[in-house]
Design an enzyme around this catalytic site. Structure first.
Site, PDB file in Angstrom:
ATOM      1  N   THR A 129      -4.702  12.782   6.774  1.00 23.96           N
ATOM      2  CA  THR A 129      -3.304  12.803   7.229  1.00 23.96           C
ATOM      3  C   THR A 129      -3.157  13.808   8.370  1.00 23.96           C
ATOM      4  OG1 THR A 129      -2.603  12.228   4.997  1.00 23.96           O
ATOM      5  CG2 THR A 129      -0.911  13.134   6.467  1.00 23.96           C
TER       6      THR A 129
ATOM      7  N   SER B 200      -7.355   5.462   4.002  1.00 22.06           N
ATOM      8  CA  SER B 200      -7.272   4.683   2.753  1.00 22.06           C
ATOM      9  C   SER B 200      -7.725   3.246   3.011  1.00 22.06           C
ATOM     10  CB  SER B 200      -5.836   4.657   2.223  1.00 22.06           C
ATOM     11  OG  SER B 200      -5.564   5.780   1.427  1.00 22.06           O
TER      12      SER B 200
ATOM     13  N   LYS C  97       5.152   2.088  -2.966  1.00 19.58           N
ATOM     14  CA  LYS C  97       5.128   3.499  -3.378  1.00 19.58           C
ATOM     15  C   LYS C  97       5.348   3.577  -4.872  1.00 19.58           C
ATOM     16  CE  LYS C  97       4.783   7.491  -1.147  1.00 19.58           C
ATOM     17  NZ  LYS C  97       4.186   7.652   0.197  1.00 19.58           N
TER      18      LYS C  97
ATOM     19  N   LYS D 145       0.864  -1.195   0.000  1.00 13.51           N
ATOM     20  CA  LYS D 145       0.000   0.000   0.000  1.00 13.51           C
ATOM     21  C   LYS D 145       0.885   1.225   0.000  1.00 13.51           C
ATOM     22  CE  LYS D 145      -4.042   1.999   0.507  1.00 13.51           C
ATOM     23  NZ  LYS D 145      -3.669   2.849  -0.652  1.00 13.51           N
TER      24      LYS D 145
HETATM   25  N1  GLU Z   1       0.836   8.914   0.459  1.00 12.67           N
HETATM   26  C1  GLU Z   1       0.313   8.748   1.786  1.00 12.67           C
HETATM   27  C2  GLU Z   1       1.418   8.334   2.739  1.00 12.67           C
HETATM   28  O1  GLU Z   1       2.577   8.581   2.497  1.00 12.67           O
HETATM   29  C3  GLU Z   1      -0.907   7.837   1.820  1.00 12.67           C
HETATM   30  C4  GLU Z   1      -0.690   6.445   1.322  1.00 12.67           C
HETATM   31  C5  GLU Z   1      -1.981   5.657   1.188  1.00 12.67           C
HETATM   32  O2  GLU Z   1      -3.020   6.176   1.524  1.00 12.67           O
HETATM   33  O3  GLU Z   1      -1.884   4.505   0.739  1.00 12.67           O
HETATM   34  O4  GLU Z   1       1.162   7.813   3.785  1.00 12.67           O
END
Ligand code: GLU
Length: 421
Positions: free
Chosen positions: A189, A350, A105, A69
């Protein structure tokens, strides 16, 4: 600034945590390397008829605890090292929060501000065409990250549905509500970090009326300023990539957000509402109770950590504090609420989105907030107690907390498993 790679720096935190546990060396060996990093060159047609190519990656760092994820970043300076490091952090972040995920990622090396909306859509769709075989609701689930948003996630979900021939909303999170997105994902976040600070305020020695500085005024920065200001705290300084503004009496959030919404910088508000312009690099030295790094990696380093006056740092960015800066901050008695806990609200909502997509039944915003708050408080408290009892930093405590869960899962797969190989 350090000479070594970002991943080398990140692995220092793994070694520090491992030193506090009697852990099988096989576990550390497994977590030291990304399992799979795919690099492609995406070709798209530009509006003027020319073709242009962009480097893109998807990394599945570790899938011991579940499908990988993590977000997709669009940034001109992104590299394979950065993508792998961000995927490493996702591995630990999901384990910290006990989400049934590994870490991944993705990124495209591009300045999205230089693309038209149509070019951005073609690039987003090209990314999914290239990586459709790697991602999937039970394999690897992307989401937004720096310079990507719900509109882009909507295009990507649509492209994936076309490739596989059916709607698969759970393949990607952070989607528009109309395509199966979750309520409460937009500010998740920041909200997770806000719940964490509120829950530990007394332990952190924070008073009633706080002075807060925010480095980076993107999604996380804007929402954290709004959440804290709504509680009567003062946002005394904010910065973005163009500059910074400050006000002893507290900045006006509406002015700042209007400037950002029209594509400008926070600097455009200088001279209005008592806002004065300041050097963006000086934001770390502002007199405040909480400094919120919400920009990019390694922005707090050995050259500026010494001047920090905040007693608490809330890491809404990924990897904003280098290991050298960590040592300086610990020496000053400042508490760093580490990224893998402090900004984990995003991936947690998410996860809620993915669960809702799979069950086809959607929760209210109040239910999302309540569930997020419960997880932030549960994991935040456990890490706080570990940090206090063992006399370790919150970062080391968070890594130990996650490493225990990762080690248990690696061992449970069995020694002959592909996962443990
Ligand atoms: N990009 C966000 C992070 O660094 C969210 C990642 C997600 O929701 O999968 O945590």
């Amino acid at each position: 600034m350090s000479e070594h790679s970002l991943l080398d720096d990140a692995l220092i935190r793994l070694d520090e945590a491992a030193a506090h546990l009697s852990i099988d060396p096989d576990v550390i060996e497994k977590l030291k390397f990304a399992r799979e990093t795919t690099k492609v060159r995406l070709m798209i047609r530009m509006d003027d008829g020319s073709r242009k190519s962009f480097l893109a990656w998807r990394c599945r760092y570790d899938d011991t605890r579940g499908p990988t994820k993590g977000g997709i970043r669009f940034h001109p300076d992104t590299t394979a090292d950065e993508v792998e490091t961000l995927a490493f952090w996702m591995t630990f972040k999901c384990a910290v929060m006990n989400l049934p995920y590994g870490g991944g990622k993705g990124a495209v090396q591009v300045d999205p501000r230089k693309l038209s909306k149509a070019e951005l859509e073609r690039l987003s769709r090209a990314y999914i065409q290239a990586f459709a075989r790697i991602i999937g609701p039970d394999r690897d689930i992307p989401a937004p990250d720096v310079y990507t948003n719900s509109m882009i996630m909507g295009w990507m979900a649509d492209e994936y549905a076309q490739v596989v021939g059916q709607a698969e909303p759970a393949v990607i999170t952070g989607k528009p509500i109309a395509l199966g997105g979750s309520l409460g994902r937009g500010d998740a976040t920041a909200r997770g970090g806000y719940y964490l600070v509120r829950h530990l305020a007394e332990e952190l020695g924070l008073g009633e009326r706080l002075r807060i500085a925010v480095q980076g005024y993107g999604n996380a920065g804007q929402y954290i300023a709004r959440l804290f200001a709504a509680d009567g705290h003062k946002i005394v300084a904010v910065s973005d990539s163009q500059g910074a503004v400050q006000s002893e009496d507290g900045l006006h959030i509406d002015l700042l957000n209007d400037a950002k919404a029209s594509g400008g910088s926070v600097v455009a508000t200088a001279g209005r509402g008592g806002h004065t312009a300041m050097d963006a690099n000086a934001i770390t030295a502002v007199d405040c109770d909480i400094l919120v790094p919400a920009a990019m990696e390694s922005m707090i380093h050995e050259d500026n950590a010494g001047a920090i006056r905040a007693k608490v740092l809330l890491e809404l960015a990924n990897g904003p504090v280098t290991p050298e800066a960590d040592t300086i901050l610990a020496g000053k008695g400042a508490v760093v609420l580490p990224d893998i806990l402090a900004n984990a609200g995003g991936v947690t909502v998410s996860y809620f989105e993915w669960v809702q997509n799979r069950q086809g039944y959607y929760w209210t915003e109040a239910e999302i907030h309540e569930r997020l708050k419960a997880i932030m408080e549960r994991e935040g408290r456990a890490i706080w107690e570990r940090s206090r009892d063992a006399g370790m930093t919150m970062r080391t405590a968070a890594y130990v907390h996650a490493l225990n869960r990762l080690a248990e899962a690696i061992e449970a797969h069995g020694t002959q498993s592909f996962f443990a190989s």
